[in-house]
Design an enzyme around this catalytic site. Sequence first.
Site, mmCIF file in Angstrom:
data_model
loop_
_atom_site.group_PDB
_atom_site.id
_atom_site.type_symbol
_atom_site.label_atom_id
_atom_site.label_comp_id
_atom_site.label_asym_id
_atom_site.label_seq_id
_atom_site.Cartn_x
_atom_site.Cartn_y
_atom_site.Cartn_z
ATOM 1 N N GLY A 252 -11.909 -3.421 2.056
ATOM 2 C CA GLY A 252 -11.415 -2.432 3.006
ATOM 3 C C GLY A 252 -9.982 -2.014 2.734
ATOM 4 O O GLY A 252 -9.630 -0.834 2.849
ATOM 5 N N ASP A 253 -9.147 -2.974 2.357
ATOM 6 C CA ASP A 253 -7.760 -2.673 1.999
ATOM 7 C C ASP A 253 -7.719 -1.790 0.752
ATOM 8 O O ASP A 253 -6.910 -0.863 0.652
ATOM 9 C CB ASP A 253 -6.984 -3.965 1.733
ATOM 10 C CG ASP A 253 -7.122 -4.959 2.871
ATOM 11 O OD1 ASP A 253 -7.105 -4.526 4.037
ATOM 12 O OD2 ASP A 253 -7.245 -6.160 2.587
#
Length: 305
Positions: A252-253
């Site tokens: 996600g990052d």
Amino acid sequence: MIYTVTFNPALDYIVTVDDFKTGLTNRTTSERMLPGGKGINVSRILSNLGIENTALGFAAGFTGAEIIRRLEDMGIRNGLITLKDTGGFSRINLKLKSIDGTEINGAGPRISEEEVTELMMRLNTLKEGDVLFLSGSIPAGMPDDAYQKIMEMLEGRGVLITVDATRELLLKVLSHHPFLIKPNNHELGEIFGVELKTREAVVPYARKLQEQGAENVLVSMAGEGAVLIAGDGRVYDSPAPRGTLVNGVGAGDSMAAGFVAGWLEKKDYLHAFRMGLAAGSASAFSDDLATKEEIEAVYRQFTDR
């Protein structure tokens, strides 16, 4: 300049244990140690893409010194404030790779009001054209409206701000119009008390967050792909690229970093969306956060269609 903020960075100790048994001595068959934390992950992806950036936040003790050393070795500018007289140390997070999703995360040091003020003073130097990522939770001892206060301070300066946080932290900043927010479908569902399993189901709820003030809402959905409610009003969605899931940590990052990198490159929402999806997926397909070559290889799945 691009800045990332990680209030509570860590050393991630990633191990594999074959046939893990509780109550017995287990031995690792593989082990790695990496600097971690959501903002740190963003910095690493940006650095892998050849984009200069500075990591801000706090470090303490011998583990904090090691986080700084490893970041500098990766070519990431160090902006971490070394905490004084805490008696504590930056956390170590144990991630048991052989049992999917099993982690033991440390608490981290206590941060004084004076040290929070020092970070705010550094952030107060940001100006038009700068980019800021605010990622992750806020540790004990810090006010829970820290993200909100940062955005209030920078309002009207032309700083492009991305916020990747959960529930209340996220909702509190919407009125300050972040450039990008990146909940996953589970986090989005928790905000509205619903279960969101398909890209179609995500759209109306992501739009609600845009209506509350976010310019762009990027929703990651693991194997289901992703949805973008863009600042131009259009909806972009895509299934996940082809590949084998190896490690979901940091995906996600990576997506948030890839999206902003793509936007800065071409100012084009489709390109930014594809870069975000490519970076997130490439990291999920890799033992570590994705390299530039791995991201480019996944991106070609879109252009080769």
